[in-house]
Design an enzyme around this catalytic site. Structure first.
Site, PDB file in Angstrom:
ATOM      1  N   ASP A 148       0.855  -1.189   0.000  1.00 33.06           N
ATOM      2  CA  ASP A 148       0.000   0.000   0.000  1.00 33.06           C
ATOM      3  C   ASP A 148       0.898   1.249   0.000  1.00 33.06           C
ATOM      4  OD1 ASP A 148      -2.335   1.497   0.240  1.00 33.06           O
ATOM      5  OD2 ASP A 148      -2.494   1.259   2.414  1.00 33.06           O
ATOM      6  N   HIS A 149       0.585   2.210  -0.848  1.00 28.57           N
ATOM      7  CA  HIS A 149       1.319   3.488  -0.909  1.00 28.57           C
ATOM      8  C   HIS A 149       2.839   3.362  -0.912  1.00 28.57           C
ATOM      9  CE1 HIS A 149      -2.092   6.191  -0.731  1.00 28.57           C
ATOM     10  NE2 HIS A 149      -2.619   5.451   0.209  1.00 28.57           N
ATOM     11  N   GLU A 193      -1.663   6.182  -8.580  1.00 24.36           N
ATOM     12  CA  GLU A 193      -2.619   7.158  -8.023  1.00 24.36           C
ATOM     13  C   GLU A 193      -2.478   8.490  -8.728  1.00 24.36           C
ATOM     14  OE1 GLU A 193      -3.360   7.386  -3.816  1.00 24.36           O
ATOM     15  OE2 GLU A 193      -3.581   9.560  -3.841  1.00 24.36           O
ATOM     16  N   SER A 235     -13.189   3.702   4.656  1.00 22.79           N
ATOM     17  CA  SER A 235     -13.866   3.181   5.838  1.00 22.79           C
ATOM     18  C   SER A 235     -15.183   3.921   5.988  1.00 22.79           C
ATOM     19  CB  SER A 235     -13.014   3.379   7.088  1.00 22.79           C
ATOM     20  OG  SER A 235     -12.036   2.357   7.169  1.00 22.79           O
ATOM     21  N   ASN A 241     -10.234   0.293  -0.196  1.00 23.33           N
ATOM     22  CA  ASN A 241      -9.314   0.227   0.942  1.00 23.33           C
ATOM     23  C   ASN A 241     -10.027   0.572   2.244  1.00 23.33           C
ATOM     24  OD1 ASN A 241      -7.451  -0.158  -1.073  1.00 23.33           O
ATOM     25  ND2 ASN A 241      -6.077   1.483  -0.413  1.00 23.33           N
TER      26      ASN A 241
HETATM   27 ZN   LIG Z   1      -4.560   5.072   0.785  1.00 21.34          ZN
END
Ligand SMILES: [Zn+2]
Length: 333
Positions: free
Chosen positions: A83-84, A142, A223, A263
């Site tokens: 991730d990232h 991204e 979320s 995510n």
């Molecule tokens: Zn993120």
């Protein structure tokens, strides 16, 4: 072992018209909760590790936890995702470790804070795609920046994704999945009131999907921050301010328009914290970590299983044969 590339998971999700939750892993209880939820709901799943998780655990511990998920749950297709990634070096080290997918987030410079320019983003992302695809590994890029800071990552500024740039970005980089900025933020404090179309640009997703129908879209910071999870923390001495996340029905609308990876991290953190606080408040004499980590794990599993049902991935674990990475490598070539 059913470790698969993100590409295969998302291609199958697109064919089946559903989304797949990507859940962050920092320790054993989290990965156990995610995998048990996947087994319970028969879901394919993405487990992901941020740079923060890799330094918290040490790479080797974390990778072997993730590897164990593939061994112990052979019926579940699992993608191991970075991730990232903040630089090609981070992504390459993840691939060398055995991850089946990486995110090169070139929307920020290597400090993980300063928004980059478009040409920088194209260059670093393209570099990672060339390295990754030659090994059958998938890449998420991204474009645009999210609000909020996650594990020290983020500019704190929001720049929505420009659809024209998105088309050029995908053409020039060859990425498998594109994270879009549509007004969501990392962390628990996303919105100060229930989000409307003014703050959450779902129409932008529709526009990008119309122009890039074959690119899998990714929603970060997704979320839902459900009130019961916040209340469970505050009831036992916590102090989480009133806050709103991304409503599940907005995510479901995104899934109808090309969103395939969602995510979710904060909801799991909230679930763990509420469950642990409850034990501490109700049984102050407890000092065996298992006495509070076990209910924490169960609370996380419940949230993950609920999201798997809501995203539509439930029931799809056995739809297809996992393709090994060398087969993916041939397909990319
Ligand atoms: Zn993120």
């Amino acid at each position: 072992m059913a470790l698969v590339s993100l590409r295969q998971l998302l291609d199958e999700a697109a064919a089946g018209g559903y989304g797949i939750g990507a859940f962050n892993v920092n320790n054993m209880e989290q990965i156990q909760a995610i995998m048990e939820a996947a087994r319970e709901t028969e879901s394919p799943v993405i487990v992901q590790a941020s740079r923060g998780a890799r330094s918290y655990t040490n790479d080797r511990f974390l990778f072997h936890l993730m590897q164990a998920a593939g061994e112990l749950y052979p019926e579940i297709p699992v993608a191991l995702h970075q991730d990232h990634g903040d630089s090609p070096a981070t992504c390459i080290s993840a691939i060398e470790l055995g991850f089946t997918s990486v995110m090169m987030d070139g929307s920020l410079l290597a400090d993980g804070k300063t928004p980059s320019d478009f040409e920088y983003n194209v260059a670093v992302t393209r570099e990672v795609v060339e390295y990754a695809h030659a090994r059958g590994v998938s890449v998420e890029g991204e474009l645009g920046t999210l609000g909020g800071i996650e594990d020290g990552h983020g500019s704190g500024q929001v720049h929505l994704t420009d659809p024209d740039q998105a088309v050029e970005f995908v053409e020039r980089t060859g990425i498998d999945a594109l994270a879009v900025a549509i007004g969501t933020s990392h962390g628990a404090y996303k919105f100060t009131k229930p989000p409307t179309g003014d703050v959450l640009a779902m129409d932008l997703i529709e526009e990008i999907h119309r122009r890039l129908p074959d690119t899998h879209l990714v929603m970060h910071g997704s979320s839902s921050v459900p009130k019961p999870l916040v209340d469970a923390i505050n009831e036992y001495g916590g102090e989480i301010r009133p806050t709103w996340g991304v409503p599940v029905k907005e995510i479901q609308q995104g899934i109808r328009h090309g969103v395939r990876k969602i995510n979710v991290d904060t909801d799991l953190r909230l679930a763990i914290t509420g469950a642990i606080r409850k034990v501490f408040a109700e049984s102050p004499g407890e000092f065996d970590p298992r006495s509070y980590l076990k209910p924490a794990r169960a609370a996380m599993q419940a949230v993950v299983a609920e999201r798997m049902q809501q995203f539509g991935q439930a029931g799809h674990a056995r739809d297809y044969e996992p393709k090994p990475l060398d087969e993916m490598q041939r397909l990319y070539a």
